[in-house]
Design an enzyme around this catalytic site. Structure first.
Site, PDB file in Angstrom:
ATOM      1  N   TRP A 191       0.652  -1.326  -0.051  1.00 50.13           N
ATOM      2  CA  TRP A 191       0.054  -0.101  -0.194  1.00 50.13           C
ATOM      3  C   TRP A 191       0.843   1.202   0.250  1.00 50.13           C
ATOM      4  O   TRP A 191       0.290   2.327  -0.327  1.00 50.13           O
ATOM      5  CB  TRP A 191      -0.896  -0.137   1.386  1.00 50.13           C
ATOM      6  CG  TRP A 191      -0.056  -0.348   2.421  1.00 50.13           C
ATOM      7  CD1 TRP A 191       0.007  -1.500   2.984  1.00 50.13           C
ATOM      8  CD2 TRP A 191       0.699   0.586   3.218  1.00 50.13           C
ATOM      9  NE1 TRP A 191       0.725  -1.466   4.187  1.00 50.13           N
ATOM     10  CE2 TRP A 191       1.246  -0.239   4.350  1.00 50.13           C
ATOM     11  CE3 TRP A 191       1.127   1.859   3.311  1.00 50.13           C
ATOM     12  CZ2 TRP A 191       2.048   0.291   5.169  1.00 50.13           C
ATOM     13  CZ3 TRP A 191       1.941   2.354   4.229  1.00 50.13           C
ATOM     14  CH2 TRP A 191       2.468   1.725   5.135  1.00 50.13           C
ATOM     15  N   ASN A 192       2.108   1.176   0.254  1.00 46.26           N
ATOM     16  CA  ASN A 192       2.741   2.444   0.726  1.00 46.26           C
ATOM     17  C   ASN A 192       3.217   3.348  -0.712  1.00 46.26           C
ATOM     18  O   ASN A 192       3.032   4.671  -0.527  1.00 46.26           O
ATOM     19  CB  ASN A 192       4.057   2.221   1.579  1.00 46.26           C
ATOM     20  CG  ASN A 192       5.096   1.414   0.732  1.00 46.26           C
ATOM     21  OD1 ASN A 192       4.670   0.486  -0.148  1.00 46.26           O
ATOM     22  ND2 ASN A 192       6.395   1.071   1.019  1.00 46.26           N
ATOM     23  N   LYS A 211      -2.646  -8.410  -7.172  1.00 45.31           N
ATOM     24  CA  LYS A 211      -3.358  -8.727  -5.975  1.00 45.31           C
ATOM     25  C   LYS A 211      -2.787  -7.406  -5.167  1.00 45.31           C
ATOM     26  O   LYS A 211      -1.628  -7.491  -4.574  1.00 45.31           O
ATOM     27  CB  LYS A 211      -2.838 -10.111  -5.225  1.00 45.31           C
ATOM     28  CG  LYS A 211      -3.652 -10.384  -3.975  1.00 45.31           C
ATOM     29  CD  LYS A 211      -3.022  -9.534  -2.789  1.00 45.31           C
ATOM     30  CE  LYS A 211      -3.982  -9.801  -1.486  1.00 45.31           C
ATOM     31  NZ  LYS A 211      -4.116  -8.662  -0.907  1.00 45.31           N
ATOM     32  N   HIS A 212      -3.501  -6.461  -4.992  1.00 49.97           N
ATOM     33  CA  HIS A 212      -2.876  -5.142  -4.392  1.00 49.97           C
ATOM     34  C   HIS A 212      -3.419  -5.354  -2.880  1.00 49.97           C
ATOM     35  O   HIS A 212      -4.294  -6.162  -2.545  1.00 49.97           O
ATOM     36  CB  HIS A 212      -3.828  -3.929  -4.968  1.00 49.97           C
ATOM     37  CG  HIS A 212      -2.782  -2.826  -4.818  1.00 49.97           C
ATOM     38  ND1 HIS A 212      -1.771  -2.700  -4.066  1.00 49.97           N
ATOM     39  CD2 HIS A 212      -2.481  -1.891  -5.847  1.00 49.97           C
ATOM     40  CE1 HIS A 212      -0.816  -1.354  -4.118  1.00 49.97           C
ATOM     41  NE2 HIS A 212      -1.388  -0.989  -5.476  1.00 49.97           N
ATOM     42  N   ALA A 213      -2.724  -4.195  -1.950  1.00 52.82           N
ATOM     43  CA  ALA A 213      -2.927  -4.431  -0.680  1.00 52.82           C
ATOM     44  C   ALA A 213      -4.516  -4.308  -0.432  1.00 52.82           C
ATOM     45  O   ALA A 213      -5.144  -3.475  -1.211  1.00 52.82           O
ATOM     46  CB  ALA A 213      -2.054  -3.472   0.111  1.00 52.82           C
ATOM     47  N   GLY A 224       6.876  -6.309  -0.090  1.00 52.30           N
ATOM     48  CA  GLY A 224       6.346  -6.392   1.118  1.00 52.30           C
ATOM     49  C   GLY A 224       6.941  -6.928   2.173  1.00 52.30           C
ATOM     50  O   GLY A 224       8.143  -6.683   2.255  1.00 52.30           O
ATOM     51  N   SER A 225       6.462  -7.637   3.364  1.00 45.93           N
ATOM     52  CA  SER A 225       6.897  -7.908   4.443  1.00 45.93           C
ATOM     53  C   SER A 225       7.884  -9.236   4.497  1.00 45.93           C
ATOM     54  O   SER A 225       7.467 -10.159   3.464  1.00 45.93           O
ATOM     55  CB  SER A 225       6.040  -8.276   5.676  1.00 45.93           C
ATOM     56  OG  SER A 225       5.062  -9.293   5.181  1.00 45.93           O
ATOM     57  N   GLU A 250      10.984  -7.896  -3.261  1.00 49.74           N
ATOM     58  CA  GLU A 250      11.545  -6.715  -2.696  1.00 49.74           C
ATOM     59  C   GLU A 250      10.757  -6.664  -1.163  1.00 49.74           C
ATOM     60  O   GLU A 250       9.696  -6.237  -1.024  1.00 49.74           O
ATOM     61  CB  GLU A 250      11.305  -5.492  -3.502  1.00 49.74           C
ATOM     62  CG  GLU A 250      12.071  -4.320  -3.146  1.00 49.74           C
ATOM     63  CD  GLU A 250      11.233  -3.204  -2.226  1.00 49.74           C
ATOM     64  OE1 GLU A 250      11.519  -3.140  -1.034  1.00 49.74           O
ATOM     65  OE2 GLU A 250      10.559  -2.482  -2.788  1.00 49.74           O
ATOM     66  N   CYS A 266      10.570   1.371   2.114  1.00 51.83           N
ATOM     67  CA  CYS A 266      11.665   0.439   2.358  1.00 51.83           C
ATOM     68  C   CYS A 266      12.689   0.885   2.151  1.00 51.83           C
ATOM     69  O   CYS A 266      13.737   0.580   2.991  1.00 51.83           O
ATOM     70  CB  CYS A 266      11.270  -0.769   1.416  1.00 51.83           C
ATOM     71  SG  CYS A 266       9.821  -1.733   1.705  1.00 51.83           S
TER      72      CYS A 266
END
Length: 463
Positions: A136-137, A160-162, A212-213, A234, A268
Protein backbone atom coordinates in the site's frame (compact mmCIF):
# COMPACT_ATOMS: atom_id res chain seq x y z
CA UNK A 1 -8.69 -8.56 6.49
CA UNK A 2 -11.50 -6.42 5.06
CA UNK A 3 -11.05 -4.97 1.58
CA UNK A 4 -11.89 -1.36 2.31
CA UNK A 5 -10.89 2.26 2.03
CA UNK A 6 -10.30 3.49 5.58
CA UNK A 7 -9.11 7.09 5.82
CA UNK A 8 -6.02 6.92 8.08
CA UNK A 9 -6.34 10.62 8.94
CA UNK A 10 -9.73 10.03 10.57
CA UNK A 11 -10.15 6.28 11.02
CA UNK A 12 -13.39 6.45 9.05
CA UNK A 13 -14.34 3.57 6.75
CA UNK A 14 -15.34 5.18 3.47
CA UNK A 15 -16.03 2.25 1.17
CA UNK A 16 -15.97 -1.54 1.37
CA UNK A 17 -15.63 -4.17 -1.34
CA UNK A 18 -16.54 -7.85 -1.63
CA UNK A 19 -13.69 -10.24 -2.33
CA UNK A 20 -13.85 -12.22 -5.57
CA UNK A 21 -15.25 -15.73 -5.22
CA UNK A 22 -13.68 -18.81 -6.82
CA UNK A 23 -15.79 -18.53 -9.97
CA UNK A 24 -14.77 -14.91 -10.50
CA UNK A 25 -11.11 -15.74 -9.94
CA UNK A 26 -11.33 -18.58 -12.45
CA UNK A 27 -12.88 -16.23 -14.99
CA UNK A 28 -10.00 -13.79 -14.61
CA UNK A 29 -7.34 -16.48 -14.85
CA UNK A 30 -8.89 -17.78 -18.06
CA UNK A 31 -9.05 -14.24 -19.41
CA UNK A 32 -5.37 -13.69 -18.57
CA UNK A 33 -4.31 -16.87 -20.33
CA UNK A 34 -6.26 -15.92 -23.44
CA UNK A 35 -4.91 -12.36 -23.42
CA UNK A 36 -1.35 -13.65 -23.15
CA UNK A 37 -1.74 -15.81 -26.24
CA UNK A 38 -2.39 -12.66 -28.24
CA UNK A 39 -0.29 -10.08 -26.43
CA UNK A 40 2.91 -12.14 -26.68
CA UNK A 41 2.70 -11.92 -30.48
CA UNK A 42 2.41 -8.14 -30.70
CA UNK A 43 5.41 -6.09 -31.72
CA UNK A 44 7.22 -3.50 -29.63
CA UNK A 45 5.68 -0.62 -31.57
CA UNK A 46 2.16 -1.70 -30.63
CA UNK A 47 3.09 -2.30 -27.00
CA UNK A 48 4.78 1.10 -26.83
CA UNK A 49 1.72 2.81 -28.32
CA UNK A 50 -0.52 1.34 -25.61
CA UNK A 51 1.87 2.19 -22.78
CA UNK A 52 2.32 5.76 -24.04
CA UNK A 53 -1.46 6.13 -24.06
CA UNK A 54 -1.63 4.87 -20.47
CA UNK A 55 0.96 7.47 -19.44
CA UNK A 56 -1.02 10.21 -21.15
CA UNK A 57 -4.24 9.21 -19.38
CA UNK A 58 -2.48 8.96 -16.01
CA UNK A 59 -1.18 12.49 -16.36
CA UNK A 60 -4.70 13.74 -17.06
CA UNK A 61 -5.98 11.82 -14.01
CA UNK A 62 -3.22 13.02 -11.66
CA UNK A 63 -5.25 15.20 -9.31
CA UNK A 64 -8.04 12.65 -8.97
CA UNK A 65 -5.85 9.61 -8.37
CA UNK A 66 -3.60 11.59 -6.02
CA UNK A 67 -6.58 12.36 -3.77
CA UNK A 68 -7.59 8.71 -3.89
CA UNK A 69 -4.12 7.55 -2.79
CA UNK A 70 -3.99 10.13 -0.02
CA UNK A 71 -7.44 9.17 1.25
CA UNK A 72 -6.62 5.46 1.19
CA UNK A 73 -3.13 5.40 2.73
CA UNK A 74 -2.36 8.88 4.03
CA UNK A 75 0.58 10.20 2.00
CA UNK A 76 0.72 14.00 1.59
CA UNK A 77 -1.22 14.91 -1.53
CA UNK A 78 1.76 16.66 -3.10
CA UNK A 79 3.77 13.45 -2.79
CA UNK A 80 0.86 11.55 -4.32
CA UNK A 81 0.88 13.82 -7.36
CA UNK A 82 4.63 13.32 -7.67
CA UNK A 83 4.12 9.55 -7.53
CA UNK A 84 1.67 9.69 -10.43
CA UNK A 85 4.13 11.77 -12.46
CA UNK A 86 6.91 9.29 -11.73
CA UNK A 87 4.72 6.45 -12.97
CA UNK A 88 4.01 8.23 -16.24
CA UNK A 89 7.74 8.84 -16.66
CA UNK A 90 8.52 5.15 -16.14
CA UNK A 91 5.86 4.12 -18.63
CA UNK A 92 7.35 6.39 -21.25
CA UNK A 93 10.88 5.20 -20.47
CA UNK A 94 9.95 1.56 -21.03
CA UNK A 95 7.92 2.40 -24.12
CA UNK A 96 11.01 4.06 -25.57
CA UNK A 97 13.63 1.55 -24.41
CA UNK A 98 12.10 -1.94 -24.16
CA UNK A 99 12.94 -2.96 -27.72
CA UNK A 100 16.58 -2.00 -27.18
CA UNK A 101 16.75 -3.72 -23.80
CA UNK A 102 15.33 -6.96 -25.19
CA UNK A 103 17.19 -6.96 -28.49
CA UNK A 104 18.72 -10.25 -29.60
CA UNK A 105 22.19 -10.83 -28.18
CA UNK A 106 24.83 -12.20 -30.54
CA UNK A 107 27.85 -14.10 -29.18
CA UNK A 108 31.30 -13.52 -30.61
CA UNK A 109 31.59 -15.08 -34.07
CA UNK A 110 34.55 -17.20 -33.02
CA UNK A 111 32.50 -18.67 -30.18
CA UNK A 112 29.60 -19.35 -32.55
CA UNK A 113 31.88 -21.28 -34.90
CA UNK A 114 33.45 -23.12 -31.99
CA UNK A 115 29.98 -24.31 -30.91
CA UNK A 116 29.48 -25.87 -34.33
CA UNK A 117 26.82 -23.37 -35.41
CA UNK A 118 26.56 -21.08 -38.38
CA UNK A 119 24.29 -18.79 -36.38
CA UNK A 120 23.63 -18.43 -32.67
CA UNK A 121 21.86 -15.82 -30.61
CA UNK A 122 19.93 -15.20 -27.39
CA UNK A 123 16.33 -14.05 -27.74
CA UNK A 124 14.19 -12.79 -24.86
CA UNK A 125 10.66 -14.14 -24.85
CA UNK A 126 7.83 -13.51 -22.33
CA UNK A 127 6.84 -16.07 -19.71
CA UNK A 128 3.09 -15.58 -19.39
CA UNK A 129 0.68 -14.21 -16.78
CA UNK A 130 2.60 -12.79 -13.81
CA UNK A 131 1.00 -12.42 -10.38
CA UNK A 132 1.99 -9.19 -8.63
CA UNK A 133 1.42 -9.01 -4.86
CA UNK A 134 1.86 -5.33 -4.08
CA UNK A 135 1.92 -3.11 -0.96
CA UNK A 136 0.00 0.00 0.00
CA UNK A 137 2.84 2.46 0.61
CA UNK A 138 3.39 3.48 -3.02
CA UNK A 139 0.13 2.14 -4.43
CA UNK A 140 0.70 3.36 -7.98
CA UNK A 141 4.48 3.24 -8.30
CA UNK A 142 4.99 -0.26 -6.92
CA UNK A 143 2.55 -1.60 -9.50
CA UNK A 144 3.69 0.43 -12.50
CA UNK A 145 7.35 -0.43 -12.04
CA UNK A 146 6.30 -4.07 -12.45
CA UNK A 147 3.56 -3.59 -15.02
CA UNK A 148 5.37 -1.32 -17.49
CA UNK A 149 8.30 -3.67 -18.17
CA UNK A 150 6.15 -6.80 -17.92
CA UNK A 151 3.65 -5.57 -20.50
CA UNK A 152 6.39 -4.31 -22.81
CA UNK A 153 8.04 -7.74 -22.64
CA UNK A 154 4.80 -9.38 -23.78
CA UNK A 155 3.63 -10.70 -20.42
CA UNK A 156 0.24 -9.95 -18.86
CA UNK A 157 -0.43 -8.90 -15.27
CA UNK A 158 -2.61 -10.08 -12.39
CA UNK A 159 -2.58 -7.61 -9.50
CA UNK A 160 -3.29 -8.62 -5.91
CA UNK A 161 -2.98 -5.24 -4.25
CA UNK A 162 -2.98 -4.48 -0.52
CA UNK A 163 -6.49 -4.67 0.93
CA UNK A 164 -6.47 -1.05 2.15
CA UNK A 165 -6.01 0.50 -1.32
CA UNK A 166 -8.81 -1.13 -3.36
CA UNK A 167 -9.83 2.02 -5.22
CA UNK A 168 -6.27 2.61 -6.41
CA UNK A 169 -6.09 -1.03 -7.49
CA UNK A 170 -9.29 -0.78 -9.49
CA UNK A 171 -8.12 2.48 -11.02
CA UNK A 172 -5.03 0.75 -12.40
CA UNK A 173 -7.08 -1.91 -14.18
CA UNK A 174 -9.32 0.78 -15.60
CA UNK A 175 -6.33 2.87 -16.70
CA UNK A 176 -4.89 0.07 -18.83
CA UNK A 177 -8.33 -0.76 -20.21
CA UNK A 178 -8.91 2.87 -21.26
CA UNK A 179 -5.45 2.94 -22.83
CA UNK A 180 -6.61 0.25 -25.23
CA UNK A 181 -5.05 -2.90 -23.83
CA UNK A 182 -7.10 -5.96 -24.80
CA UNK A 183 -9.32 -7.47 -22.11
CA UNK A 184 -7.28 -9.57 -19.69
CA UNK A 185 -3.88 -7.93 -20.27
CA UNK A 186 -3.97 -6.31 -16.84
CA UNK A 187 -6.49 -7.30 -14.18
CA UNK A 188 -6.99 -6.39 -10.54
CA UNK A 189 -7.95 -9.24 -8.20
CA UNK A 190 -9.81 -8.02 -5.13
CA UNK A 191 -8.89 -10.93 -2.90
CA UNK A 192 -7.55 -11.56 0.57
CA UNK A 193 -4.08 -12.98 1.18
CA UNK A 194 -5.55 -16.44 1.73
CA UNK A 195 -6.44 -16.71 -1.95
CA UNK A 196 -2.90 -16.07 -3.21
CA UNK A 197 -1.57 -19.61 -2.87
CA UNK A 198 -4.19 -21.22 -5.09
CA UNK A 199 -3.68 -18.59 -7.77
CA UNK A 200 0.10 -18.98 -7.68
CA UNK A 201 -0.26 -22.75 -7.96
CA UNK A 202 -2.51 -22.45 -11.01
CA UNK A 203 -0.57 -23.67 -14.06
CA UNK A 204 -1.69 -20.64 -16.08
CA UNK A 205 0.29 -18.33 -13.78
CA UNK A 206 3.92 -18.33 -14.87
CA UNK A 207 5.67 -16.28 -12.17
CA UNK A 208 5.19 -13.87 -9.29
CA UNK A 209 6.62 -10.65 -7.94
CA UNK A 210 6.06 -9.41 -4.42
CA UNK A 211 6.90 -6.23 -2.56
CA UNK A 212 6.07 -6.42 1.12
CA UNK A 213 6.98 -7.91 4.45
CA UNK A 214 9.36 -10.76 5.21
CA UNK A 215 6.53 -13.16 6.20
CA UNK A 216 4.66 -12.41 2.97
CA UNK A 217 7.85 -12.91 0.97
CA UNK A 218 8.59 -16.24 2.63
CA UNK A 219 5.07 -17.45 1.98
CA UNK A 220 5.04 -16.56 -1.72
CA UNK A 221 8.60 -17.82 -2.25
CA UNK A 222 7.77 -21.14 -0.58
CA UNK A 223 4.74 -21.75 -2.78
CA UNK A 224 6.54 -20.62 -5.93
CA UNK A 225 9.50 -22.82 -5.06
CA UNK A 226 7.23 -25.81 -4.62
CA UNK A 227 5.75 -25.07 -8.05
CA UNK A 228 9.17 -24.21 -9.54
CA UNK A 229 8.07 -20.75 -10.63
CA UNK A 230 10.21 -17.64 -10.92
CA UNK A 231 9.83 -14.95 -8.26
CA UNK A 232 11.20 -11.49 -7.56
CA UNK A 233 11.01 -10.29 -3.95
CA UNK A 234 11.51 -6.77 -2.61
CA UNK A 235 11.08 -6.93 1.14
CA UNK A 236 11.96 -4.70 4.06
CA UNK A 237 14.87 -2.38 4.60
CA UNK A 238 16.74 -0.67 7.42
CA UNK A 239 18.93 1.52 5.28
CA UNK A 240 22.03 3.12 6.79
CA UNK A 241 22.78 6.80 6.22
CA UNK A 242 26.49 7.28 6.88
CA UNK A 243 27.91 10.76 7.43
CA UNK A 244 31.70 10.96 7.53
CA UNK A 245 33.91 13.78 8.84
CA UNK A 246 34.55 15.28 5.38
CA UNK A 247 30.84 15.53 4.52
CA UNK A 248 28.88 18.71 3.86
CA UNK A 249 27.07 18.40 7.18
CA UNK A 250 24.43 21.05 6.52
CA UNK A 251 23.42 19.44 3.24
CA UNK A 252 23.59 15.93 4.71
CA UNK A 253 21.34 16.90 7.61
CA UNK A 254 18.79 18.65 5.40
CA UNK A 255 18.64 15.72 2.98
CA UNK A 256 18.43 13.28 5.90
CA UNK A 257 15.05 14.69 6.92
CA UNK A 258 13.52 13.99 3.51
CA UNK A 259 15.27 10.62 3.38
CA UNK A 260 13.65 9.63 6.68
CA UNK A 261 10.12 11.04 6.42
CA UNK A 262 9.36 10.55 2.73
CA UNK A 263 5.95 8.92 2.45
CA UNK A 264 5.41 9.56 6.17
CA UNK A 265 8.48 7.40 6.85
CA UNK A 266 6.76 4.36 5.34
CA UNK A 267 9.25 3.44 2.65
CA UNK A 268 11.49 0.40 2.42
CA UNK A 269 14.27 2.58 1.01
CA UNK A 270 13.88 5.40 3.50
CA UNK A 271 17.04 6.03 5.49
CA UNK A 272 16.41 4.74 9.00
CA UNK A 273 19.76 4.41 10.80
CA UNK A 274 21.92 7.56 10.82
CA UNK A 275 25.55 6.60 11.41
CA UNK A 276 27.64 9.70 12.01
CA UNK A 277 31.38 10.21 12.51
CA UNK A 278 32.14 11.52 15.99
CA UNK A 279 33.86 14.64 14.64
CA UNK A 280 30.60 15.90 13.09
CA UNK A 281 28.07 14.01 15.19
CA UNK A 282 27.00 16.88 17.44
CA UNK A 283 26.60 19.30 14.52
CA UNK A 284 24.63 16.80 12.44
CA UNK A 285 22.44 15.68 15.35
CA UNK A 286 21.52 19.25 16.27
CA UNK A 287 20.64 20.24 12.71
CA UNK A 288 18.76 17.01 12.00
CA UNK A 289 16.76 17.05 15.24
CA UNK A 290 15.73 20.69 14.82
CA UNK A 291 14.51 20.06 11.27
CA UNK A 292 12.62 16.90 12.26
CA UNK A 293 10.92 18.68 15.16
CA UNK A 294 9.84 21.54 12.86
CA UNK A 295 7.94 19.33 10.40
CA UNK A 296 4.22 20.03 10.05
CA UNK A 297 2.15 16.96 10.94
CA UNK A 298 -1.51 16.88 9.99
CA UNK A 299 -4.16 16.44 7.31
CA UNK A 300 -2.41 14.92 4.26
CA UNK A 301 -4.84 16.71 1.93
CA UNK A 302 -3.54 20.03 3.24
CA UNK A 303 -0.79 21.25 0.90
CA UNK A 304 1.23 22.59 3.86
CA UNK A 305 1.48 19.20 5.60
CA UNK A 306 4.91 17.55 5.67
CA UNK A 307 3.98 14.33 7.45
CA UNK A 308 0.58 12.66 7.39
CA UNK A 309 -0.74 9.68 9.34
CA UNK A 310 0.56 6.15 9.24
CA UNK A 311 -1.50 3.90 7.01
CA UNK A 312 -3.15 1.94 9.82
CA UNK A 313 -3.72 1.91 13.54
CA UNK A 314 -1.71 -1.30 13.82
CA UNK A 315 1.21 0.29 11.99
CA UNK A 316 1.15 3.27 14.35
CA UNK A 317 0.99 1.01 17.40
CA UNK A 318 3.83 -1.20 16.14
CA UNK A 319 6.02 1.85 15.64
CA UNK A 320 5.20 3.19 19.10
CA UNK A 321 6.13 -0.18 20.63
CA UNK A 322 9.59 -0.03 19.05
CA UNK A 323 10.16 3.47 20.39
CA UNK A 324 8.86 2.58 23.86
CA UNK A 325 11.06 -0.51 24.01
CA UNK A 326 14.14 1.54 23.10
CA UNK A 327 13.38 4.20 25.70
CA UNK A 328 12.80 1.58 28.39
CA UNK A 329 16.23 0.15 27.56
CA UNK A 330 18.00 3.51 27.79
CA UNK A 331 17.58 5.31 24.46
CA UNK A 332 17.30 9.09 24.63
CA UNK A 333 14.47 10.90 22.82
CA UNK A 334 15.80 14.03 21.13
CA UNK A 335 12.37 14.90 19.71
CA UNK A 336 8.99 13.25 19.26
CA UNK A 337 8.47 9.81 20.74
CA UNK A 338 4.69 10.20 21.06
CA UNK A 339 1.45 10.98 19.28
CA UNK A 340 1.31 14.65 18.23
CA UNK A 341 -0.84 16.92 20.33
CA UNK A 342 -4.16 18.03 18.87
CA UNK A 343 -4.48 15.06 16.49
CA UNK A 344 -6.84 12.80 18.40
CA UNK A 345 -8.34 11.20 15.30
CA UNK A 346 -6.33 9.17 12.87
CA UNK A 347 -3.06 7.30 13.17
CA UNK A 348 -0.44 10.00 13.55
CA UNK A 349 3.00 9.74 15.13
CA UNK A 350 5.38 12.64 15.71
CA UNK A 351 8.68 12.77 13.80
CA UNK A 352 11.13 11.22 16.26
CA UNK A 353 14.89 11.12 16.73
CA UNK A 354 16.46 8.62 19.15
CA UNK A 355 20.08 8.25 20.21
CA UNK A 356 21.96 5.92 22.53
CA UNK A 357 20.81 2.85 20.59
CA UNK A 358 22.22 -0.50 21.75
CA UNK A 359 22.02 -3.99 20.19
CA UNK A 360 19.52 -5.36 22.74
CA UNK A 361 16.90 -2.84 21.65
CA UNK A 362 14.36 -4.14 19.14
CA UNK A 363 14.73 -0.97 17.09
CA UNK A 364 18.38 -1.85 16.42
CA UNK A 365 17.34 -4.86 14.34
CA UNK A 366 13.72 -4.33 13.30
CA UNK A 367 12.51 -2.04 10.54
CA UNK A 368 10.94 1.23 11.67
CA UNK A 369 8.09 1.91 9.25
CA UNK A 370 7.25 5.46 10.17
CA UNK A 371 8.92 8.83 10.90
CA UNK A 372 11.41 7.55 13.50
CA UNK A 373 15.19 7.92 13.11
CA UNK A 374 17.98 6.37 15.16
CA UNK A 375 21.40 8.02 15.62
CA UNK A 376 24.71 6.18 16.01
CA UNK A 377 28.09 7.77 16.80
CA UNK A 378 31.11 6.06 15.19
CA UNK A 379 34.86 6.67 15.36
CA UNK A 380 35.94 5.79 11.80
CA UNK A 381 35.01 4.11 8.53
CA UNK A 382 35.62 0.63 9.95
CA UNK A 383 33.05 1.16 12.69
CA UNK A 384 30.65 2.82 10.25
CA UNK A 385 30.72 -0.21 7.96
CA UNK A 386 30.30 -2.58 10.91
CA UNK A 387 27.24 -0.72 12.23
CA UNK A 388 25.75 -0.31 8.76
CA UNK A 389 26.03 -4.04 8.04
CA UNK A 390 24.75 -5.10 11.47
CA UNK A 391 21.27 -5.81 10.15
CA UNK A 392 19.44 -8.65 8.45
CA UNK A 393 18.39 -6.25 5.70
CA UNK A 394 20.33 -5.05 2.67
CA UNK A 395 18.13 -2.92 0.45
CA UNK A 396 20.01 0.35 -0.09
CA UNK A 397 22.43 2.69 1.67
CA UNK A 398 23.53 6.32 1.74
CA UNK A 399 27.06 7.67 2.26
CA UNK A 400 28.16 11.27 2.69
CA UNK A 401 31.87 11.93 2.23
CA UNK A 402 34.24 14.00 0.08
CA UNK A 403 37.01 11.40 0.45
CA UNK A 404 37.35 9.32 -2.74
CA UNK A 405 39.02 6.45 -0.92
CA UNK A 406 36.12 6.33 1.53
CA UNK A 407 33.63 6.23 -1.35
CA UNK A 408 35.36 3.20 -2.83
CA UNK A 409 35.57 1.55 0.58
CA UNK A 410 31.83 1.89 1.22
CA UNK A 411 30.89 0.78 -2.30
CA UNK A 412 33.03 -2.30 -1.78
CA UNK A 413 31.95 -3.19 1.75
CA UNK A 414 28.35 -2.12 2.35
CA UNK A 415 25.98 -5.07 2.09
CA UNK A 416 23.18 -3.50 0.10
CA UNK A 417 21.61 -3.45 -3.34
CA UNK A 418 22.52 0.22 -3.80
CA UNK A 419 25.03 2.76 -2.51
CA UNK A 420 23.99 6.41 -2.96
CA UNK A 421 26.85 8.84 -2.41
CA UNK A 422 26.16 12.42 -1.24
CA UNK A 423 22.44 12.04 -1.87
CA UNK A 424 19.42 10.02 -0.77
CA UNK A 425 18.26 6.71 -2.16
CA UNK A 426 15.67 6.97 -4.91
CA UNK A 427 14.41 4.68 -7.65
CA UNK A 428 14.68 5.59 -11.33
CA UNK A 429 13.49 3.64 -14.40
CA UNK A 430 17.01 3.41 -15.83
CA UNK A 431 18.64 2.02 -12.66
CA UNK A 432 18.16 -1.51 -11.28
CA UNK A 433 16.44 -1.69 -7.91
CA UNK A 434 16.50 -4.49 -5.33
CA UNK A 435 18.31 -5.86 -2.32
CA UNK A 436 20.31 -8.63 -0.71
CA UNK A 437 20.05 -10.58 2.54
CA UNK A 438 16.49 -10.47 3.91
CA UNK A 439 15.58 -7.55 1.70
CA UNK A 440 14.87 -10.02 -1.07
CA UNK A 441 16.28 -11.03 -4.44
CA UNK A 442 15.96 -10.18 -8.09
CA UNK A 443 15.79 -6.70 -9.56
CA UNK A 444 13.13 -4.32 -10.74
CA UNK A 445 13.53 -1.46 -13.26
CA UNK A 446 16.16 -0.92 -15.96
CA UNK A 447 17.13 -3.77 -18.27
CA UNK A 448 17.60 -6.05 -15.28
CA UNK A 449 13.94 -5.67 -14.34
CA UNK A 450 12.43 -6.28 -17.75
CA UNK A 451 14.50 -9.44 -18.19
CA UNK A 452 13.44 -10.96 -14.84
CA UNK A 453 10.22 -12.27 -16.40
CA UNK A 454 11.66 -13.27 -19.76
CA UNK A 455 12.88 -16.59 -21.10
CA UNK A 456 16.45 -16.07 -22.26
CA UNK A 457 16.22 -18.45 -25.21
CA UNK A 458 19.35 -19.82 -26.86
CA UNK A 459 18.91 -20.11 -30.63
CA UNK A 460 21.51 -22.34 -32.36
CA UNK A 461 21.57 -23.18 -36.06
CA UNK A 462 23.76 -25.52 -38.11
CA UNK A 463 23.86 -25.90 -41.88
Amino acid sequence: MAIATVNPATGETLKTFDALDEAAIEERLARAAEAYRHHRTTDFAERARLLERAAELLEKDTDEIARTMTTEMGKPVGAARAEAAKCAKAMRWYAANAERLLADEHPDEADVRDSGAVRALVRYRPLGPVLAVMPWNFPLWQVVRFAAPALMAGNVGLLKHASNVPQTALYLEDLFRRAGYPEGCFQTLLIGSGAVEAILRDPRVAAATLTGSEPAGRSVAAVAGDEIKKTVLELGGSDPYVVMASADVAKAAATAVTARVQNNGQSCIAAKRFIVHTDVYDDFAERFTAAMAALAVGDPLDESTDVGPLSSEQGRDDLAELVDDAVERGAVVRCGGRRPEGLDRGWFYAPTVLEGITPEMRIHQEETFGPVATLYRVADADEAVAVANDTSFGLSSNVWTRDRDEVERFVRDLEAGGVFVNGMTASHPALPFGGVKRSGYGRELAGHGIKEFCNATTVWEAD
